[in-house]
Enzyme design. Structure first.
Site, PDB file in Angstrom:
ATOM      1  N   ARG A  66      29.110 -13.989   6.365  1.00  0.00           N
ATOM      2  CA  ARG A  66      27.880 -14.628   6.838  1.00  0.00           C
ATOM      3  C   ARG A  66      26.953 -15.038   5.705  1.00  0.00           C
ATOM      4  O   ARG A  66      26.152 -15.961   5.854  1.00  0.00           O
ATOM      5  CB  ARG A  66      27.186 -13.738   7.877  1.00  0.00           C
ATOM      6  CG  ARG A  66      28.002 -13.650   9.174  1.00  0.00           C
ATOM      7  CD  ARG A  66      27.397 -12.706  10.192  1.00  0.00           C
ATOM      8  NE  ARG A  66      27.288 -11.341   9.729  1.00  0.00           N
ATOM      9  CZ  ARG A  66      28.222 -10.404   9.875  1.00  0.00           C
ATOM     10  NH1 ARG A  66      29.348 -10.706  10.487  1.00  0.00           N
ATOM     11  NH2 ARG A  66      28.034  -9.189   9.441  1.00  0.00           N
ATOM     12  N   GLU A 103      32.041   4.511   4.985  1.00  0.00           N
ATOM     13  CA  GLU A 103      31.903   5.810   5.644  1.00  0.00           C
ATOM     14  C   GLU A 103      33.227   6.573   5.619  1.00  0.00           C
ATOM     15  O   GLU A 103      33.265   7.769   5.389  1.00  0.00           O
ATOM     16  CB  GLU A 103      31.426   5.608   7.079  1.00  0.00           C
ATOM     17  CG  GLU A 103      31.080   6.898   7.774  1.00  0.00           C
ATOM     18  CD  GLU A 103      30.502   6.680   9.163  1.00  0.00           C
ATOM     19  OE1 GLU A 103      30.251   7.671   9.843  1.00  0.00           O
ATOM     20  OE2 GLU A 103      30.320   5.512   9.570  1.00  0.00           O
TER      21      GLU A 103
END
Length: 182
Positions: A66, A103
């Protein structure tokens, strides 16, 4: 130049919240509704052009994917080159890469070795749609510096209020967010 209250509301109001995407508990910030709103997108891009036209930039670098949308449009408006910083394995020529922590595991971004030209010291603005933890942005800023260019600022359309990794990015470059999100 700063955004007026009405301009900020226009841009923020054009971003759609999608609850529980991509998993339960996440509120996804969908920028497609900002992109298809000509007034909101135009207001945002005019703001970014006014902010960065005095920086003497040589390039705008956008983070996959994006960041390409905002970065390419802004680069054209400023009359400078655009450089895509891609996920590993997506660029066809010789690249340099940087790993960063997720993560659960690691990911990697890369850029062409010659992305910022043969001269050292190119002034580069890094841009993406959203910053959360700062891992991808820190890796991208590090790539810019590895190639002898200077990341003058990292710009994000949206910044989450809980930015646990943002300190590590600000060690490399100043950060600007257009809209903060709770």
């Amino acid at each position: 130049m700063s955004l007026s209250v009405d301009q900020k509301a226009l841009i923020e109001g054009a971003i759609r919240d999608i609850p529980d995407f991509p998993k339960p508990g996440i509120i996804f910030k969908d920028i497609t509704t900002l992109l298809n709103n000509a007034e909101a997108f135009g207001t945002l891009m005019a703001h970014l052009k006014a902010r960065y036209e005095g920086y003497g930039l040589d390039y705008v670098a956008g983070i996959d994917a994006r960041g390409f949308i905002f970065g390419a449009a802004l680069a054209q408006m400023l009359g400078v080159g655009f450089v895509p910083i891609r996920k590993k394995g997506k660029l066809p020529s010789t690249t340099v890469s940087e790993k960063y922590s997720l993560e659960y595991g690691f990911d990697e971004v890369e850029v062409h070795m010659d992305a910022f030209g043969p001269e050292k010291g190119a002034k580069v603005l890094l841009i993406d749609d959203l910053i959360a933890t700062g891992g991808t942005a820190k890796a991208a800023a590090s790539l810019i510096e590895k190639l002898g260019a200077h990341c003058v600022e990292a710009c994000f359309i949206l910044g989450l209020e809980f930015l646990p990794g943002i300190d590590s990015l600000t060690e490399l470059t100043p950060v600007y967010t257009v809209i903060g999100v709770d």
